[in-house]
Design an enzyme around this catalytic site. Structure first.
Site, PDB file in Angstrom:
ATOM      1  CB  CYS A 185      -4.283  -2.129   1.128  1.00 26.93           C
ATOM      2  SG  CYS A 185      -5.201  -1.815  -0.390  1.00 26.93           S
TER       3      CYS A 185
ATOM      4  CB  CYS B 279      -4.046   0.769  -1.960  1.00 26.01           C
ATOM      5  SG  CYS B 279      -3.863  -1.148  -1.784  1.00 26.01           S
TER       6      CYS B 279
END
Length: 343
Positions: free
Chosen positions: A121, A202
């Site tokens: 992420c 993400c």
């Protein structure tokens, strides 16, 4: 009696010799016919299809397998369980002996599954028309990953391939360009890889766009505008930061309101301003996010200083229509100065 026996033996020898001669003649005839048939088939066999782009990269197998092993051993040993030979076989099976204008996403599905891996992420960096700069940046800054920094992209970067229905099944002379046929091996591969890269993103996502190109920084026909932007998952992506790269002394077209509207609508995220009826950029409800002021030394500016040994100076602030600020830099060497714009 002895005379009769001798005559019989002579007849047997004659029959045997005749039989051998007939067999030899038949054998010679068979060889001649086989040669003629083989030669005829060779002459009428289909020629390799001819296209306008470069052909398959020489020693493609060695290039792909070598890059794969380098990636999973030297760069990312945590991916050491990947089978590079199987990855190569799945790539080859996707295009060999196939018409290069009839490639489908299903052809590449086994490859995508074998070569996929998680993307941390807050590390995904997308780009459009900033190829050279964005990859120099990621080489010096390990905080971000482009598609070309993943296993799939690393193996295929600047490599070409395509098949052909005729032997040997791979065309080393030419491959089709996108304007010759849309479903060619390269286009289908990069679309699938881009889709998978976007789906894995993400957290905070970065996008590096070229604000000096004539067509505008955001183009709905680009890979980012037509594929990646539609496959970002709003349940996983929290913010999208857009970096506009501008050439000082060149055109600075920026990101116009209509482009902002396209991005906002495409993302289906509360990360970009919406567009009012008069074309003004509006704040997203409850987010308080718009064009943010950027520190004088943005990440890309630091990279430029390190690579080209110049320091931004003559810094001044220019007010936007909303009364906010954007930094501008003067570069005596003519190297691009950069804006980081966050929505």
């Amino acid at each position: 009696m002895p005379l009769q026996q001798g005559s019989a033996r002579a007849r047997q020898r004659t029959v045997l010799l005749v039989g051998i001669a007939v067999l030899l003649a038949a054998l010679v005839l068979a060889v001649v016919l086989a040669s003629l048939l083989t030669h005829g088939r060779h002459e009428v066999s289909p020629q390799m299809l001819k296209w306008k782009d470069r052909g398959t990269t020489k020693n493609l197998q060695e290039v792909i397998v070598g890059r794969c092993y380098n990636y999973i051993t030297a760069q990312h040993p945590e991916l050491g369980d990947k089978d590079c030979l199987k990855i190569w076989e799945s790539l080859k099976d996707a295009f060999i002996y196939k018409n290069p204008c009839n490639i489908t996403p299903e052809d590449y599905q086994p490859l995508m599954e074998l070569a996929s891996h998680p993307i941390p992420c807050n590390k995904s960096l997308f780009w459009s028309k900033t190829n050279d700069l964005v990859h120099r940046y990621t080489k010096s800054n390990q905080n971000f990953l482009t598609l070309e920094d993943t296993l799939l992209g690393y193996m295929a970067d600047r490599v070409s391939w395509c098949g052909d229905p005729s032997a040997p099944g791979i065309n080393y002379e030419s491959c089709p360009k996108r304007n010759e046929c849309e479903s060619n091996p390269g286009s289908v591969f990069w679309k699938m890889a881009s889709k998978m890269f976007a789906e894995a993103a993400c957290g905070v996502v970065q996008v590096m766009l070229n604000g000096s190109v004539e067509a505008g920084a955001f183009r709905s026909s680009s890979i980012f505008g037509s594929i990646e932007i539609f496959n970002l998952d709003p349940d996983k992506v929290t913010e999208v930061h857009i970096w506009l790269m501008q050439n000082i002394g060149g055109p600075q077209r920026g990101l116009d309101p209509s482009a902002l509207g396209q991005i906002s609508a495409s993302l289906a995220l509360c990360c970009c301003g919406s567009i009012s009826s008069n074309g003004a950029v509006l704040e997203p409800p409850g987010l308080g996010m718009g064009l943010r002021d950027v520190p004088q030394m943005s990440p890309c500016t630091k990279l430029s200083c390190k690579m080209h040994s110049w320091t931004p100076h003559g810094h001044h602030r220019a007010s936007t229509s909303k009364g906010q600020w954007q930094p501008k830099f003067h570069n005596p060497h003519g190297f691009p100065a950069y804006w980081q714009t966050s929505f």
